[in-house]
Design a protein around this motif. Structure first.
Motif, mmCIF file in Angstrom:
data_model
loop_
_atom_site.group_PDB
_atom_site.id
_atom_site.type_symbol
_atom_site.label_atom_id
_atom_site.label_comp_id
_atom_site.label_asym_id
_atom_site.label_seq_id
_atom_site.Cartn_x
_atom_site.Cartn_y
_atom_site.Cartn_z
ATOM 1 N N ALA A 56 0.856 -1.187 0.000
ATOM 2 C CA ALA A 56 0.000 0.000 0.000
ATOM 3 C C ALA A 56 0.890 1.235 0.000
ATOM 4 C CB ALA A 56 -0.890 0.015 1.242
ATOM 5 N N GLN A 59 0.077 7.112 1.823
ATOM 6 C CA GLN A 59 -1.221 7.758 2.076
ATOM 7 C C GLN A 59 -2.312 6.732 2.355
ATOM 8 O OE1 GLN A 59 0.748 9.646 -0.137
ATOM 9 N NE2 GLN A 59 0.721 11.400 1.227
ATOM 10 N N THR A 60 -2.339 5.690 1.543
ATOM 11 C CA THR A 60 -3.349 4.641 1.700
ATOM 12 C C THR A 60 -3.207 3.975 3.063
ATOM 13 O OG1 THR A 60 -3.244 4.257 -0.667
ATOM 14 C CG2 THR A 60 -4.316 2.550 0.645
#
Length: 75
Positions: A56, A59-60
């Protein structure tokens, strides 16, 4: 954003990411005038590290783990 290679993180990378995460989580809690409950920073950063290692983006991972912490700790 910061582009990191997919992480087969070495121990030093992990501690660096965890340190970055702790600082970010604490700063955010301070801005929100929230005192972190016991284990909250650690839980959130464990989640963050796991998500980043799964590929990921930063930010995610932040968004997912922040939502999870809000849920778990009733923020």
């Amino acid at each position: 954003g910061l582009m990191l290679p997919p992480l087969a993180a070495s121990a030093s990378d992990k501690s660096l990411i965890t340190q970055f995460c702790r600082t970010a989580v604490k700063a955010e809690l301070q801005r929100a005038s929230t005192v972190p409950t016991e284990g909250m920073v650690e839980d959130t950063c464990r989640c963050f590290l796991a998500k980043v290692q799964d590929g990921a983006g930063i930010q995610t991972a932040q968004a997912i783990c922040k939502a999870k912490a809000a849920d778990t700790y009733g923020l």
